[in-house]
Design a protein around this motif. Sequence first.
Motif, PDB file in Angstrom:
ATOM      1  N   TYR A  78       0.831  -1.190   0.000  1.00 59.68           N
ATOM      2  CA  TYR A  78       0.000   0.000   0.000  1.00 59.68           C
ATOM      3  C   TYR A  78       0.875   1.253   0.000  1.00 59.68           C
ATOM      4  O   TYR A  78       2.083   1.187   0.070  1.00 59.68           O
ATOM      5  CB  TYR A  78      -0.979  -0.039   1.176  1.00 59.68           C
ATOM      6  N   GLY A  79       0.221   2.422  -0.043  1.00 53.94           N
ATOM      7  CA  GLY A  79       0.944   3.639  -0.359  1.00 53.94           C
ATOM      8  C   GLY A  79       1.677   4.317   0.768  1.00 53.94           C
ATOM      9  O   GLY A  79       1.358   5.441   1.145  1.00 53.94           O
ATOM     10  N   PHE A  80       2.723   3.687   1.287  1.00 52.81           N
ATOM     11  CA  PHE A  80       3.538   4.303   2.316  1.00 52.81           C
ATOM     12  C   PHE A  80       4.995   4.390   1.864  1.00 52.81           C
ATOM     13  O   PHE A  80       5.393   3.743   0.900  1.00 52.81           O
ATOM     14  CB  PHE A  80       3.424   3.535   3.632  1.00 52.81           C
ATOM     15  N   ALA A  81       5.781   5.154   2.560  1.00 54.31           N
ATOM     16  CA  ALA A  81       7.172   5.379   2.165  1.00 54.31           C
ATOM     17  C   ALA A  81       7.913   4.061   1.994  1.00 54.31           C
ATOM     18  O   ALA A  81       7.860   3.186   2.837  1.00 54.31           O
ATOM     19  CB  ALA A  81       7.869   6.248   3.209  1.00 54.31           C
ATOM     20  N   ASP A  82       8.621   3.928   0.868  1.00 53.54           N
ATOM     21  CA  ASP A  82       9.323   2.690   0.538  1.00 53.54           C
ATOM     22  C   ASP A  82      10.785   2.818   0.941  1.00 53.54           C
ATOM     23  O   ASP A  82      11.540   3.593   0.360  1.00 53.54           O
ATOM     24  CB  ASP A  82       9.218   2.412  -0.963  1.00 53.54           C
ATOM     25  N   VAL A  83      11.191   2.051   1.938  1.00 50.39           N
ATOM     26  CA  VAL A  83      12.534   2.172   2.488  1.00 50.39           C
ATOM     27  C   VAL A  83      13.589   1.660   1.528  1.00 50.39           C
ATOM     28  O   VAL A  83      14.646   2.264   1.347  1.00 50.39           O
ATOM     29  CB  VAL A  83      12.641   1.413   3.827  1.00 50.39           C
ATOM     30  N   HIS A  94       5.827   3.511  -3.339  1.00 55.38           N
ATOM     31  CA  HIS A  94       5.793   2.565  -4.445  1.00 55.38           C
ATOM     32  C   HIS A  94       4.382   2.264  -4.911  1.00 55.38           C
ATOM     33  O   HIS A  94       4.190   1.656  -5.947  1.00 55.38           O
ATOM     34  CB  HIS A  94       6.539   1.267  -4.092  1.00 55.38           C
ATOM     35  N   LEU A  95       3.363   2.656  -4.171  1.00 60.30           N
ATOM     36  CA  LEU A  95       1.977   2.598  -4.612  1.00 60.30           C
ATOM     37  C   LEU A  95       1.264   3.837  -4.082  1.00 60.30           C
ATOM     38  O   LEU A  95       1.654   4.414  -3.069  1.00 60.30           O
ATOM     39  CB  LEU A  95       1.286   1.337  -4.100  1.00 60.30           C
ATOM     40  N   ASP A  96       0.209   4.241  -4.760  1.00 62.10           N
ATOM     41  CA  ASP A  96      -0.443   5.475  -4.337  1.00 62.10           C
ATOM     42  C   ASP A  96      -1.558   5.213  -3.325  1.00 62.10           C
ATOM     43  O   ASP A  96      -1.899   4.078  -3.013  1.00 62.10           O
ATOM     44  CB  ASP A  96      -0.983   6.234  -5.553  1.00 62.10           C
ATOM     45  N   LYS A  97      -2.115   6.292  -2.840  1.00 65.57           N
ATOM     46  CA  LYS A  97      -3.130   6.196  -1.801  1.00 65.57           C
ATOM     47  C   LYS A  97      -4.402   5.509  -2.287  1.00 65.57           C
ATOM     48  O   LYS A  97      -5.150   4.948  -1.483  1.00 65.57           O
ATOM     49  CB  LYS A  97      -3.457   7.584  -1.261  1.00 65.57           C
ATOM     50  N   ALA A  98      -4.622   5.543  -3.606  1.00 67.68           N
ATOM     51  CA  ALA A  98      -5.810   4.885  -4.142  1.00 67.68           C
ATOM     52  C   ALA A  98      -5.783   3.387  -3.859  1.00 67.68           C
ATOM     53  O   ALA A  98      -6.830   2.760  -3.666  1.00 67.68           O
ATOM     54  CB  ALA A  98      -5.916   5.133  -5.644  1.00 67.68           C
ATOM     55  N   THR A  99      -4.577   2.810  -3.825  1.00 70.35           N
ATOM     56  CA  THR A  99      -4.449   1.383  -3.523  1.00 70.35           C
ATOM     57  C   THR A  99      -4.911   1.100  -2.100  1.00 70.35           C
ATOM     58  O   THR A  99      -5.582   0.103  -1.835  1.00 70.35           O
ATOM     59  CB  THR A  99      -2.986   0.934  -3.699  1.00 70.35           C
TER      60      THR A  99
END
Length: 378
Positions: A78-83, A94-99
């Motif tokens: 889901y749309g959170f910061a990708d470490v 890596h994914l947007d909030k729509a996901t």
Amino acid sequence: MVILTVGMILTNSLYGQDKPIPALSYQQMIGTGFATSWFKTEPPETSELPDSHLIQTMIDLRKAGFSNLRLRARADIYGFADVITDTGTEPTQHLDKATMERFLTELERVITIANNHGITPILSWIHHEAESRASAQDCENYVAWWSAVARHFRDFPQTLGFNLMTEIGIQGFGGLRVDPSLSNEWMRQAITAIRSTGDNNATRNLILTSPLKTEKGLKKLESDLFSRAHILAEWHRYASGPNQQGGSKDWHGDGSPEERRILLDAVSTARHFQQSTGIPTWLGAWMPWDNANASLDQQEIDAFATFFTTTLASHQIPWSMNELNAVYSIKDNQWRKRVRTGREHSLVINMEDVINAIEKGRKKGEKMASKDISTIGK
């Protein structure tokens, strides 16, 4: 604010949305059921199914005597910061909030149907890579995920539980698994974030996880986490089943006294934790067959299933079996009769016999509930 659908209104009238459920009562409400992988993919596995299939699934579970579903949800899709991919000064997504919105919408549908048909839904966060890395950004993402979930479900019935971590992963053998203070801090922040959303989340039952995965790690939970109301704790045993490799999962035939003692001691430890802290526990995942090497035959699998469920029922410890897809098809709404198990080696087992063995153990354990632990399994 969640807009109540007709289904939600029905759920509220059945379950008393605004009435907090004491942790001990919630423990008994969990009962027995299954872990699921429906929300470990994008899109969720259930998304293509009509309501009628999910409704029939819940009806079939209740008819068979089961009462919970653990909805494991992979947080990394889901749309959170990708470490891992972040090479700049600001974390990337890596994914947007729509996901995330699609996830929450489908999760709401499943939870509503479960609630309306007497199945207790327990949402469980899972992201083993984050657990292993355990960076500051991973913790921030973890709290952000729970914040988003909590805001969406803050008006939902108290029957919905939040399992703060599915388990402490061992991938890389680092991070949260080697430093319990980190997992305690992550859960501490998640509790604060969830409670701050108010409404039913102020008193919703939240389930901590053992920092060492098994019952032995329950003592690693820091007391301030469970010095509040509406808190439970989860632990694991035989999540990938018993095997014949020696050690803490060994099982042969009907189980030797030493092999049976492994589970008896685990239950005794969990019971001691509950008695000394007042925090009810739940065994979040177990499996009656050897999921890796298929080293147990049908008779051994059935014997283990009966002994396991007898032991847990006799001490009123709820459980979720790993996992529903192995025993039931949600697409066909049918209990599976024969299933191929194992990864490195395989074995076709009669799943009807396994379910019958589980039911036999549950009934036996319920009758023995008032007896001493030393009599269990005899």
